[in-house]
Scaffold this motif. Sequence first.
Motif, PDB file in Angstrom:
ATOM      1  N   GLN A  42      44.147  70.817  24.498  1.00 18.50           N
ATOM      2  CA  GLN A  42      43.982  70.515  25.730  1.00 18.50           C
ATOM      3  C   GLN A  42      45.309  70.637  26.887  1.00 18.50           C
ATOM      4  OE1 GLN A  42      40.843  70.001  27.039  1.00 18.50           O
ATOM      5  NE2 GLN A  42      40.017  70.365  24.625  1.00 18.50           N
ATOM      6  N   HIS A  43      46.214  70.266  26.198  1.00 16.15           N
ATOM      7  CA  HIS A  43      47.555  70.035  26.857  1.00 16.15           C
ATOM      8  C   HIS A  43      48.621  71.111  26.843  1.00 16.15           C
ATOM      9  CE1 HIS A  43      46.058  65.606  26.193  1.00 16.15           C
ATOM     10  NE2 HIS A  43      45.955  66.111  27.417  1.00 16.15           N
ATOM     11  N   THR A  44      48.303  72.328  26.200  1.00 22.00           N
ATOM     12  CA  THR A  44      49.345  73.091  25.928  1.00 22.00           C
ATOM     13  C   THR A  44      48.713  74.523  26.171  1.00 22.00           C
ATOM     14  OG1 THR A  44      49.079  73.747  23.481  1.00 22.00           O
ATOM     15  CG2 THR A  44      50.691  72.023  24.434  1.00 22.00           C
ATOM     16  N   LYS A  45      49.522  75.296  26.976  1.00 26.78           N
ATOM     17  CA  LYS A  45      48.923  76.790  27.081  1.00 26.78           C
ATOM     18  C   LYS A  45      49.983  77.968  26.763  1.00 26.78           C
ATOM     19  CE  LYS A  45      46.516  77.399  30.861  1.00 26.78           C
ATOM     20  NZ  LYS A  45      46.424  77.786  32.279  1.00 26.78           N
ATOM     21  N   VAL A  46      49.661  78.986  26.153  1.00 24.70           N
ATOM     22  CA  VAL A  46      50.558  79.931  25.739  1.00 24.70           C
ATOM     23  C   VAL A  46      50.152  81.359  26.360  1.00 24.70           C
ATOM     24  CG1 VAL A  46      51.730  81.416  23.969  1.00 24.70           C
ATOM     25  CG2 VAL A  46      51.004  78.919  23.364  1.00 24.70           C
ATOM     26  N   ILE A  47      51.100  82.024  27.332  1.00 27.85           N
ATOM     27  CA  ILE A  47      50.762  83.184  28.001  1.00 27.85           C
ATOM     28  C   ILE A  47      50.696  84.267  27.071  1.00 27.85           C
ATOM     29  CG2 ILE A  47      51.619  84.536  29.755  1.00 27.85           C
ATOM     30  CD1 ILE A  47      50.413  81.765  30.577  1.00 27.85           C
ATOM     31  N   ILE A  61      55.941  82.566  27.483  1.00 30.52           N
ATOM     32  CA  ILE A  61      56.115  81.418  28.229  1.00 30.52           C
ATOM     33  C   ILE A  61      55.042  80.436  27.699  1.00 30.52           C
ATOM     34  CG2 ILE A  61      56.019  80.362  30.474  1.00 30.52           C
ATOM     35  CD1 ILE A  61      58.406  81.956  30.309  1.00 30.52           C
ATOM     36  N   GLY A  62      55.520  79.161  27.580  1.00 31.92           N
ATOM     37  CA  GLY A  62      54.579  78.151  27.249  1.00 31.92           C
ATOM     38  C   GLY A  62      54.571  76.995  28.063  1.00 31.92           C
ATOM     39  N   TRP A  63      53.285  76.468  28.239  1.00 28.45           N
ATOM     40  CA  TRP A  63      53.321  75.331  29.463  1.00 28.45           C
ATOM     41  C   TRP A  63      52.710  74.112  28.679  1.00 28.45           C
ATOM     42  CZ3 TRP A  63      54.504  75.912  34.726  1.00 28.45           C
ATOM     43  CH2 TRP A  63      54.804  77.319  35.029  1.00 28.45           C
ATOM     44  N   ILE A  64      52.972  72.959  28.997  1.00 28.86           N
ATOM     45  CA  ILE A  64      52.506  71.866  28.908  1.00 28.86           C
ATOM     46  C   ILE A  64      51.964  70.987  30.247  1.00 28.86           C
ATOM     47  CG2 ILE A  64      52.909  69.263  28.290  1.00 28.86           C
ATOM     48  CD1 ILE A  64      54.949  70.434  26.473  1.00 28.86           C
TER      49      ILE A  64
END
Length: 213
Positions: free
Chosen positions: A162-167, A177-180
Amino acid sequence: MPLYKTITPASNTKVLIWKIEESYDDLRQGIELTANCKDRLSHMKSEIHQRGFLSVRHLLKAAGYVTSDLYYDAHGKPHLKDGNYISITHSFTFSGIIVSSNTNIGIDIEKQRNKISVIANKFVNYEYNFLTDEDVRKLTVVWCVKESLYKVFATEGMSFKQHTKVISFDLDEGNTIGWIFYHGIIQKYKVEFLEFDGFTCAYALEVGSLGSL
């Protein structure tokens, strides 16, 4: 001393990877353990976990530290007494650390195994836009990236799914790139990854915050 790889992903940041080939007795030599380390070691039932634990202390030594320079906070996140950032990982026959003087960082190593396809739906969400449950190598990269993001952020209640995303990424490029996205906090990370001997390693470097929603 099987220091397997040394990588410098940015100024003042270094990755050290150890291939665990020595016996427990051999790894016990050449390092001083604190009383707390000895206690933790004595409660580990698996020898591979014991050897992983000891190999990390050898990596600390290779980075210029002694065991007593390392401590953990209430969330289980490791810190160095000199204020430098550190992250730690070990999996089967490999261990690794990343140390930085100016960037919050995280690292993870995982063995590539087909069973990751079975649990993919527990940590993959957005990433299904560019991979499937059969993409074992890419799934392992995604897991390593998300684990490294978790180690950087170190916040209770954070969910990989739910809280992380990997491009989207290509395996031969070795970066993404990773996102939180966590309760209004948006954080971006530069991530590099590599594969070796049937293992995957990813390490995340904090780029900056885009603030809160």
